[in-house]
Enzyme design. Structure first.
Site, PDB file in Angstrom:
ATOM      1  N   ARG A  78      -5.390  29.586 100.845  1.00  0.00           N
ATOM      2  CA  ARG A  78      -5.472  28.241 101.396  1.00  0.00           C
ATOM      3  C   ARG A  78      -4.639  27.240 100.608  1.00  0.00           C
ATOM      4  NH1 ARG A  78      -8.535  25.411 100.874  1.00  0.00           N
ATOM      5  NH2 ARG A  78      -8.508  24.272 102.827  1.00  0.00           N
TER       6      ARG A  78
ATOM      7  N   CYS B 131     -12.691  29.503 105.048  1.00  0.00           N
ATOM      8  CA  CYS B 131     -12.856  30.706 104.231  1.00  0.00           C
ATOM      9  C   CYS B 131     -14.359  30.906 104.085  1.00  0.00           C
ATOM     10  CB  CYS B 131     -12.175  30.521 102.875  1.00  0.00           C
ATOM     11  SG  CYS B 131     -13.028  29.366 101.822  1.00  0.00           S
TER      12      CYS B 131
ATOM     13  N   ARG C 125     -13.237  23.995 105.081  1.00  0.00           N
ATOM     14  CA  ARG C 125     -12.072  23.638 104.259  1.00  0.00           C
ATOM     15  C   ARG C 125     -10.996  22.878 105.061  1.00  0.00           C
ATOM     16  NH1 ARG C 125     -12.157  27.134  99.843  1.00  0.00           N
ATOM     17  NH2 ARG C 125     -10.973  25.552  98.701  1.00  0.00           N
TER      18      ARG C 125
ATOM     19  N   LYS D 102      -5.606  28.835  86.977  1.00  0.00           N
ATOM     20  CA  LYS D 102      -5.074  29.084  88.335  1.00  0.00           C
ATOM     21  C   LYS D 102      -4.888  27.763  89.075  1.00  0.00           C
ATOM     22  CE  LYS D 102      -8.039  30.348  91.640  1.00  0.00           C
ATOM     23  NZ  LYS D 102      -8.046  29.455  92.810  1.00  0.00           N
ATOM     24  N   ASN D 103      -5.885  26.883  88.972  1.00  0.00           N
ATOM     25  CA  ASN D 103      -5.870  25.668  89.797  1.00  0.00           C
ATOM     26  C   ASN D 103      -4.997  24.560  89.218  1.00  0.00           C
ATOM     27  OD1 ASN D 103      -7.424  27.044  91.579  1.00  0.00           O
ATOM     28  ND2 ASN D 103      -9.330  25.976  91.108  1.00  0.00           N
TER      29      ASN D 103
ATOM     30  N   ASP E 220     -17.238  25.485  91.118  1.00  0.00           N
ATOM     31  CA  ASP E 220     -16.688  26.814  90.789  1.00  0.00           C
ATOM     32  C   ASP E 220     -17.482  27.529  89.708  1.00  0.00           C
ATOM     33  OD1 ASP E 220     -13.181  25.897  91.260  1.00  0.00           O
ATOM     34  OD2 ASP E 220     -14.820  26.279  92.650  1.00  0.00           O
TER      35      ASP E 220
ATOM     36  N   ARG F 128      -7.945  37.408  92.584  1.00  0.00           N
ATOM     37  CA  ARG F 128      -7.253  36.157  92.943  1.00  0.00           C
ATOM     38  C   ARG F 128      -7.322  35.153  91.805  1.00  0.00           C
ATOM     39  NH1 ARG F 128      -8.855  33.617  98.419  1.00  0.00           N
ATOM     40  NH2 ARG F 128      -7.335  32.214  97.534  1.00  0.00           N
TER      41      ARG F 128
HETATM   42  C1  EPZ Z   1     -10.050  22.844  94.999  1.00  0.00           C
HETATM   43  O1  EPZ Z   1     -10.160  23.194  96.368  1.00  0.00           O
HETATM   44  C2  EPZ Z   1     -10.055  24.159  94.226  1.00  0.00           C
HETATM   45  N1  EPZ Z   1      -8.886  24.955  94.621  1.00  0.00           N
HETATM   46  C3  EPZ Z   1     -11.347  24.924  94.506  1.00  0.00           C
HETATM   47  O2  EPZ Z   1     -11.346  26.088  93.700  1.00  0.00           O
HETATM   48  C4  EPZ Z   1     -12.527  24.042  94.088  1.00  0.00           C
HETATM   49  O3  EPZ Z   1     -13.722  24.698  94.393  1.00  0.00           O
HETATM   50  C5  EPZ Z   1     -12.454  22.699  94.837  1.00  0.00           C
HETATM   51  O4  EPZ Z   1     -11.182  22.067  94.594  1.00  0.00           O
HETATM   52  C6  EPZ Z   1     -13.548  21.736  94.400  1.00  0.00           C
HETATM   53  O5  EPZ Z   1     -13.441  21.503  93.028  1.00  0.00           O
HETATM   54  C7  EPZ Z   1      -7.693  24.661  94.079  1.00  0.00           C
HETATM   55  O6  EPZ Z   1      -7.545  23.741  93.292  1.00  0.00           O
HETATM   56  C8  EPZ Z   1      -6.543  25.539  94.495  1.00  0.00           C
HETATM   57  P1  EPZ Z   1     -11.472  19.805  97.910  1.00  0.00           P
HETATM   58  P2  EPZ Z   1      -9.879  22.069  97.509  1.00  0.00           P
HETATM   59  O7  EPZ Z   1     -10.369  19.358  98.820  1.00  0.00           O
HETATM   60  O8  EPZ Z   1      -8.864  21.099  97.034  1.00  0.00           O
HETATM   61  C9  EPZ Z   1     -13.653  18.428 101.859  1.00  0.00           C
HETATM   62  C10 EPZ Z   1     -11.561  28.362  93.256  1.00  0.00           C
HETATM   63  O9  EPZ Z   1     -12.575  29.041  93.193  1.00  0.00           O
HETATM   64  N2  EPZ Z   1     -12.311  18.096 102.381  1.00  0.00           N
HETATM   65  O10 EPZ Z   1     -11.658  19.067  96.628  1.00  0.00           O
HETATM   66  O11 EPZ Z   1      -9.618  22.787  98.780  1.00  0.00           O
HETATM   67  C11 EPZ Z   1     -13.866  19.928 101.680  1.00  0.00           C
HETATM   68  O12 EPZ Z   1     -14.294  20.512 102.882  1.00  0.00           O
HETATM   69  C12 EPZ Z   1     -11.368  27.375  94.377  1.00  0.00           C
HETATM   70  O13 EPZ Z   1     -10.641  28.385  92.415  1.00  0.00           O
HETATM   71  C13 EPZ Z   1     -12.215  17.485 103.629  1.00  0.00           C
HETATM   72  O14 EPZ Z   1     -13.213  17.240 104.306  1.00  0.00           O
HETATM   73  O15 EPZ Z   1     -11.278  21.342  97.589  1.00  0.00           O
HETATM   74  C14 EPZ Z   1     -14.931  19.974 100.601  1.00  0.00           C
HETATM   75  O16 EPZ Z   1     -16.195  19.813 101.195  1.00  0.00           O
HETATM   76  C15 EPZ Z   1     -12.456  27.520  95.401  1.00  0.00           C
HETATM   77  N3  EPZ Z   1     -10.975  17.175 104.113  1.00  0.00           N
HETATM   78  C16 EPZ Z   1     -14.627  18.736  99.737  1.00  0.00           C
HETATM   79  O17 EPZ Z   1     -13.756  17.915 100.537  1.00  0.00           O
HETATM   80  C17 EPZ Z   1      -9.829  17.442 103.396  1.00  0.00           C
HETATM   81  O18 EPZ Z   1      -8.721  17.117 103.876  1.00  0.00           O
HETATM   82  C18 EPZ Z   1     -13.907  19.034  98.428  1.00  0.00           C
HETATM   83  O19 EPZ Z   1     -12.827  19.861  98.756  1.00  0.00           O
HETATM   84  C19 EPZ Z   1      -9.953  18.054 102.125  1.00  0.00           C
HETATM   85  C20 EPZ Z   1     -11.208  18.365 101.638  1.00  0.00           C
END
Ligand code: EPZ
Length: 430
Positions: free
Chosen positions: A93, A117, A122, A22-23, A314, A406
């Protein structure tokens, strides 16, 4: 809302084939926006709710899409509405992934802020800041991100922290920018490498993906491609955990074992026997077969979720449910998201002995879990509650399984084929 009903106590046995990731699919489908002329064909795309959502989103923009099984064809040539409305973004998202491509292809974007969420706030500030550094003018008002630019220009960007979709958004935006972009402290997830490989096939000039520094030299246009995406390492990890929690033995095909080192090592430490059956060709992600035996007793382990190549957040809930039945005490620390322990309260209702202290959960193994009606709160928590039901004495009913749909294609059918006594109950039926 549908529910899934599980009668626990069956040992899983047999074979399962992992679907596309998915990702990896979500950013790659968004990347079709970077191709102004021609039709892209993407293969091994999992038939998931989130995939349907991003296809709907691209169609509302004007893209022509054809879905046939696990193949999605996209012609983004006619895209003339660079908008991602709140009604769609609030359901997924990852819609934020169209922001970079829209600015790169046409200099205009109006994308709803994703909002938080169940697992955390996020924010997308790092996405926005990076695009501003590339010359985009961005205003955030009335819940929308309004972006505009002439042509994005290359920039040297250091992320405050390794964000997966932030890295993907800016890498896509940079492919059509004027000049060279360097992304430092970039995320290193395998799905980012899959996206980079697809973009290179389109004609993008990208190096360093998979490391913490990615260099992208902008080009004027990208070409349509046919591309097959990688298998889903989190779905694969979930089935490994399912074999472990039921004491079964399953053969997992299309398991991307080469990029699952942290989770495989940790699950072996917990007592699972996991062996690759075609160790010869470690390079290919698709096609690897892994045999998992869960017969031995489970041992408690400690883990901290970390960005790749560390133990993936995850897989945190799936490991936790295993630890509920392991000998000894385990400590699981969630360092990536601030609220990803919602499944703890539901597991406690099934008899688990778990205490949450800040960002850590302390799990004391118990002899048995008992079936109960439970509530899914997010995608991976749903999977964890189904796994708990597989091992619990009696019947477990997991409600709100739209979360599960999802990210898992026909999860209950794949488990049924492995011998689980599990069925989906349509809303309103018993
Ligand atoms: C991706 O989410 C994945 N989703 C998530 O999978 C996964 O859990 C996550 O990466 C971590 O590996 C997809 O790829 C579609 P991040 P993402 O930006 O990109 C902070 C699932 O179950 N952050 O790497 O949204 C954030 O709050 C989903 O398939 C900021 O502060 O995660 C978090 O604490 C759930 N500012 C950390 O970074 C930003 O602009 C990592 O988030 C962006 C992120």
């Amino acid at each position: 809302m549908d529910a899934i009903v599980v009668q626990g106590g069956r040992r899983l046995h047999g074979e399962v084939t992992i679907s596309g990731a998915k990702n990896a699919a979500l950013p790659i489908l968004a990347a079709a926006l970077l191709v102004r002329e021609g039709r892209c064909c993407f293969r091994n795309i999992p038939r998931l709710r989130d995939i349907a959502t991003i296809c709907t989103l691209l169609e509302t923009m004007g893209a022509r899409i054809e879905v046939a099984g696990e193949q999605v064809e996209i012609d983004a040539g006619a895209v003339e509405r660079p908008e991602a409305p709140y009604e769609l973004v609030k359901t997924m998202r990852a819609s934020i992934l169209v922001l970079g491509p829209l600015l790169a292809r046409g200099g205009r974007a109006r994308v709803s802020l994703p909002g938080g969420c169940a697992i955390g706030a996020r924010p997308v500030n790092l996405h926005i800041h990076g695009l501003e550094m590339m010359g985009a003018e961005i205003k955030v008002e009335h819940g929308y991100i309004h972006g505009r630019c002439q042509r994005l220009r290359g920039a040297d960007i250091t992320f405050d922290l390794p964000t997966v979709t932030g890295t993907e958004n800016l890498m896509m935006a940079a492919t059509l920018a004027a000049g060279t972009t360097v992304l430092r402290n970039a995320a290193r997830e395998p799905e980012i490498c899959d996206l980079a490989a697809c973009l290179r096939l389109m004609g993008a000039r990208i190096s360093g993906d998979g490391s913490d520094t990615i260099v992208i030299e902008g080009v004027d246009e990208l070409q349509p491609v046919t591309y097959e995406i990688m298998p889903d390492r989190i779905e694969a990890g979930t089935f490994i955990a399912a074999a472990g929690i039921t004491g079964g033995e399953i053969r997992i095909h299309n398991c991307p074992a080469r990029v699952m080192g942290a989770e495989i090592n940790k699950l072996q430490e917990a007592g699972l026997e996991i062996e690759r059956e075609d160790a010869a060709d470690g390079e290919r992600l698709a096609g690897t077969t892994v045999l998992v035996r869960g017969g031995r007793s489970l041992r408690g382990v400690d883990v901290k979720t970390m960005p790749y190549p560390g133990f993936p957040t995850d897989m945190q809930a799936q490991l936790m449910v295993l630890m509920c039945l392991a000998a000894g005490t385990s400590v699981i620390s969630e360092t990536v998201f601030e609220n990803r322990f919602m499944h703890v309260f539901e597991l406690q209702r099934m008899g688990a002995d778990i205490e949450v202290e800040g960002r850590s959960a302390i799990i004391k193994g118990v002899k048995m879990l008992t079936g109960a009606p439970v509530m899914a709160s997010d995608l991976r928590a749903s999977a964890c509650l189904v796994l708990a039901g597989l091992a619990a004495a009696g019947e477990t009913r997991v409600n709100r399984v739209y979360h599960l749909d999802r990210g898992y294609f026909q999860f209950e059918r794949k488990l049924q084929a492995l011998g689980a006594e599990i069925r989906r109950v349509r809303a309103g039926n018993s």
